[in-house]
Structure formats: structure tokens, C-alpha cells
Design a protein around this motif. Sequence first.
Motif, PDB file in Angstrom:
ATOM      1  N   LYS A  38       8.951  -6.366  -5.227  1.00  0.00           N
ATOM      2  CA  LYS A  38       7.819  -5.872  -6.002  1.00  0.00           C
ATOM      3  C   LYS A  38       6.714  -5.567  -5.004  1.00  0.00           C
ATOM      4  O   LYS A  38       6.220  -6.454  -4.304  1.00  0.00           O
ATOM      5  CB  LYS A  38       7.345  -6.904  -7.025  1.00  0.00           C
ATOM      6  CG  LYS A  38       6.220  -6.365  -7.904  1.00  0.00           C
ATOM      7  CD  LYS A  38       5.710  -7.417  -8.883  1.00  0.00           C
ATOM      8  CE  LYS A  38       4.571  -6.851  -9.739  1.00  0.00           C
ATOM      9  NZ  LYS A  38       3.980  -7.887 -10.621  1.00  0.00           N
ATOM     10  N   ILE A  39       6.343  -4.295  -4.914  1.00  0.00           N
ATOM     11  CA  ILE A  39       5.322  -3.864  -3.966  1.00  0.00           C
ATOM     12  C   ILE A  39       4.113  -3.407  -4.762  1.00  0.00           C
ATOM     13  O   ILE A  39       4.174  -2.399  -5.474  1.00  0.00           O
ATOM     14  CB  ILE A  39       5.851  -2.740  -3.065  1.00  0.00           C
ATOM     15  CG1 ILE A  39       7.067  -3.258  -2.270  1.00  0.00           C
ATOM     16  CG2 ILE A  39       4.770  -2.241  -2.124  1.00  0.00           C
ATOM     17  CD1 ILE A  39       7.709  -2.238  -1.392  1.00  0.00           C
ATOM     18  N   ASN A  40       3.025  -4.167  -4.647  1.00  0.00           N
ATOM     19  CA  ASN A  40       1.874  -4.003  -5.537  1.00  0.00           C
ATOM     20  C   ASN A  40       2.377  -4.122  -6.973  1.00  0.00           C
ATOM     21  O   ASN A  40       2.922  -5.136  -7.339  1.00  0.00           O
ATOM     22  CB  ASN A  40       1.136  -2.702  -5.253  1.00  0.00           C
ATOM     23  CG  ASN A  40       0.403  -2.762  -3.906  1.00  0.00           C
ATOM     24  OD1 ASN A  40       0.234  -3.842  -3.335  1.00  0.00           O
ATOM     25  ND2 ASN A  40      -0.030  -1.620  -3.406  1.00  0.00           N
ATOM     26  N   ILE A  87      13.856  -3.551   4.180  1.00  0.00           N
ATOM     27  CA  ILE A  87      12.675  -4.049   3.472  1.00  0.00           C
ATOM     28  C   ILE A  87      11.401  -3.551   4.145  1.00  0.00           C
ATOM     29  O   ILE A  87      10.479  -3.042   3.493  1.00  0.00           O
ATOM     30  CB  ILE A  87      12.686  -5.592   3.418  1.00  0.00           C
ATOM     31  CG1 ILE A  87      13.830  -6.080   2.533  1.00  0.00           C
ATOM     32  CG2 ILE A  87      11.345  -6.131   2.912  1.00  0.00           C
ATOM     33  CD1 ILE A  87      14.066  -7.581   2.590  1.00  0.00           C
ATOM     34  N   ASN A  88      11.347  -3.668   5.478  1.00  0.00           N
ATOM     35  CA  ASN A  88      10.169  -3.213   6.226  1.00  0.00           C
ATOM     36  C   ASN A  88       9.964  -1.708   6.080  1.00  0.00           C
ATOM     37  O   ASN A  88       8.830  -1.230   5.996  1.00  0.00           O
ATOM     38  CB  ASN A  88      10.309  -3.587   7.700  1.00  0.00           C
ATOM     39  CG  ASN A  88      10.242  -5.087   7.932  1.00  0.00           C
ATOM     40  OD1 ASN A  88       9.632  -5.818   7.147  1.00  0.00           O
ATOM     41  ND2 ASN A  88      10.873  -5.554   8.991  1.00  0.00           N
ATOM     42  N   LYS A  94       5.899   2.901   1.272  1.00  0.00           N
ATOM     43  CA  LYS A  94       5.034   2.786   0.107  1.00  0.00           C
ATOM     44  C   LYS A  94       3.562   2.788   0.524  1.00  0.00           C
ATOM     45  O   LYS A  94       2.706   3.341  -0.186  1.00  0.00           O
ATOM     46  CB  LYS A  94       5.357   1.522  -0.687  1.00  0.00           C
ATOM     47  CG  LYS A  94       6.784   1.464  -1.231  1.00  0.00           C
ATOM     48  CD  LYS A  94       7.090   2.614  -2.174  1.00  0.00           C
ATOM     49  CE  LYS A  94       8.517   2.539  -2.676  1.00  0.00           C
ATOM     50  NZ  LYS A  94       8.863   3.637  -3.601  1.00  0.00           N
ATOM     51  N   ALA A  95       3.254   2.180   1.671  1.00  0.00           N
ATOM     52  CA  ALA A  95       1.877   2.180   2.178  1.00  0.00           C
ATOM     53  C   ALA A  95       1.441   3.602   2.541  1.00  0.00           C
ATOM     54  O   ALA A  95       0.295   3.999   2.283  1.00  0.00           O
ATOM     55  CB  ALA A  95       1.764   1.265   3.395  1.00  0.00           C
ATOM     56  N   ASN A 304      -3.028  -0.393   9.974  1.00  0.00           N
ATOM     57  CA  ASN A 304      -3.935  -1.088   9.056  1.00  0.00           C
ATOM     58  C   ASN A 304      -3.669  -0.766   7.587  1.00  0.00           C
ATOM     59  O   ASN A 304      -4.187  -1.448   6.697  1.00  0.00           O
ATOM     60  CB  ASN A 304      -5.388  -0.749   9.403  1.00  0.00           C
ATOM     61  CG  ASN A 304      -5.793  -1.312  10.757  1.00  0.00           C
ATOM     62  OD1 ASN A 304      -5.275  -2.335  11.194  1.00  0.00           O
ATOM     63  ND2 ASN A 304      -6.705  -0.633  11.432  1.00  0.00           N
ATOM     64  N   TRP A 305      -2.900   0.276   7.324  1.00  0.00           N
ATOM     65  CA  TRP A 305      -2.631   0.668   5.936  1.00  0.00           C
ATOM     66  C   TRP A 305      -1.794  -0.381   5.210  1.00  0.00           C
ATOM     67  O   TRP A 305      -1.801  -0.452   3.984  1.00  0.00           O
ATOM     68  CB  TRP A 305      -1.929   2.020   5.890  1.00  0.00           C
ATOM     69  CG  TRP A 305      -2.764   3.146   6.420  1.00  0.00           C
ATOM     70  CD1 TRP A 305      -4.047   3.066   6.880  1.00  0.00           C
ATOM     71  CD2 TRP A 305      -2.381   4.510   6.555  1.00  0.00           C
ATOM     72  NE1 TRP A 305      -4.483   4.302   7.298  1.00  0.00           N
ATOM     73  CE2 TRP A 305      -3.492   5.212   7.109  1.00  0.00           C
ATOM     74  CE3 TRP A 305      -1.225   5.219   6.273  1.00  0.00           C
ATOM     75  CZ2 TRP A 305      -3.459   6.570   7.372  1.00  0.00           C
ATOM     76  CZ3 TRP A 305      -1.185   6.577   6.531  1.00  0.00           C
ATOM     77  CH2 TRP A 305      -2.300   7.250   7.072  1.00  0.00           C
ATOM     78  N   LEU A 306      -1.066  -1.182   5.965  1.00  0.00           N
ATOM     79  CA  LEU A 306      -0.202  -2.193   5.353  1.00  0.00           C
ATOM     80  C   LEU A 306      -0.996  -3.342   4.738  1.00  0.00           C
ATOM     81  O   LEU A 306      -0.461  -4.105   3.926  1.00  0.00           O
ATOM     82  CB  LEU A 306       0.766  -2.749   6.405  1.00  0.00           C
ATOM     83  CG  LEU A 306       1.795  -1.753   6.967  1.00  0.00           C
ATOM     84  CD1 LEU A 306       2.539  -2.369   8.128  1.00  0.00           C
ATOM     85  CD2 LEU A 306       2.768  -1.336   5.879  1.00  0.00           C
TER      86      LEU A 306
END
Length: 321
Positions: A38-40, A87-88, A94-95, A304-306
Amino acid sequence: MLRYKKYINYILIAILILGSFSIYYFKQINKNKEYVLKINNEYIYKEEFLLYLSEQERIFEEIGGVDIWYTDFDGVPAKDIAKNNAINSIIFLKAIVNKAQSLDIQLTKEDENVFKEKALSLKENINIAYNIEIPLYICEKFEKEKLIEAKVYEYITGTFVVDEKDFQKYFENYMKKNNYEINKINLDYIFIKNNNAFNAKEKANNISKSINTEVDFNKFKEQPFIEVYKNVYLEKNTFEKNIQDKVYQLSENSISSVIEGRDGFYIFKINKLLKQDIKEIEKTIRDEYINIKKTEIYSLQTKNWLSDIKVQRNSEILSNI
């Protein structure tokens, strides 16, 4: 009496609506329990995860061949490393997609046609590889987000200019380590594709025993799942890395043993070794250098977006993939 029946009808309709909603809600709850990540607020299910995992498997096998899955790295099985890399990769993508909106990066109608066409091919290939039916809309989502990332990459790195002094240093160091690539190789080869009709490895071994440098590879051309290529000049990244490295070690007028690749088995015949024009080599290495430098810029810019990404892993589901 009529009014009473009308109320009964309203109640029945309400019960049906409530029942339908309850069934839908129950299905959603159960479905959300089956997520991989679950990403965000976005759930990543097994079908989508497999698309990223297949990419990692391809990368691993291009580097170390299919035998890499029998290898441990500091005690960690290759398959677990590939899974973590997948996963990474998902988290990073997604970022990027999330940030693309604020950069006002949009896809055109032509872009849409491109990712939909790629999705059709992806769906066909992935279904064969994993023996699982992945819905087209998931393949389209995957290809769409990859295309968005490519546009973000170009947005960030499009103004890169080569530092000639730095490149010459890189090129000289590269040639010291890879001087075998100075030779331009002309070759013939046979590719025996993995299939359900026969044992491809056994077939490749039988062919290998029956040939020598005088045999014309075309004699195997009409056989099913066997492809023959003649008078080919080897170029960088023509084959998987582990295969190409083995070809570079072969001498002129020689035949390789059977070499296993991701999708089948290869037999090579080296016709000629020709000295390459150093300028041609430099051009190829320059492209490689540019890609490396652009990737460094891209990684630094997006690091930094991560920080805006929250990730939950479903360990139980992941362990069974």
C-alpha cells in the motif's frame, strides 16, 4: 392497503440496495487484505507486482544467466533480492508519477496510443511467463506510468552537456578494463527457444554435437522453435550480458558450447575478428557515459521525492510470491 404495499416496496428496495452495498463493501475489505503493497492510498495487488518482478528477473538473468537463481548474495537468495528490488522500483515510480503532476507533465493522445500498444504486448508475454491472467487495464497502468517516468527523466536531464575532459578519462579507463571489445565480431548463431513441444536444452546439446566450423547453420533453419542468424556483427547489448561476455572470449573460426539464456539456448560460430575503428568504439562508450551521468543527475534530483511516500508491506502475501 395500496399505501401499505407501497411502503413494503420501498422497504424491499432499501434492503436490496443495502444488501448490494454490503456485498460490495465485504468484497472490498477482503480484496484489500490481499494487497502486496500500500503506497500512500494506492493498493498494489499481486498482478501489478508481478509486472515489476518480471523486470527484475530479466535484469538478473541478463547479468548472471538463469543459474543466478541458485545463488546467494551474502546469505540472501537471489529471488529475495529481486523481490526487494521490485518493491523499491514500485515505490520510486509512484513517487515520480506523484511529482509529475506538479511539474505539469502530461501525456498526449499519441502517448496514449503508444502505452496501450505496449500494454497489449506486455499482457501476452507476461501471461505466458507466469501462467496467470493479468487484466489489460493493469498492463496499461504499468506502461502509462513508465511513460510518465520517461518524460520526467527527459525534463530533468534534457539540458545535460558532456564534460569532454571527464569523458576522455572515463573512456581511457574503460578501454583498459575492456580491451577485448576492440575486436569487431562477425558470427553465425542458432537459437533454440524454450517451448512445450520438446526439451530445448537436450535439442541444443544434440545440435552442438552434430556441427563443426564447416557446417552451414541453415540446415537447422526450418525446424520449429529454432532460429538461425548468419553474418551478424556483434554490437553492445545485442545479447544478455552473461552471453555476450562469453562470446567475446571465443576465438576466430571456433564454435561455442551451448550457452543458456533467459528464453532458450544459443550456439555461436565465430567467423571473423576484425579490428574496430576506435572512433566507433568511442561513440558507443560516449552514449554509455551520457546515460550514466544522466542517471546520476536524475537520482540526485528525485531523491527527496521519496519522503512524501508512505509504504505498507503485506509480508504474508509477499512471502508467497
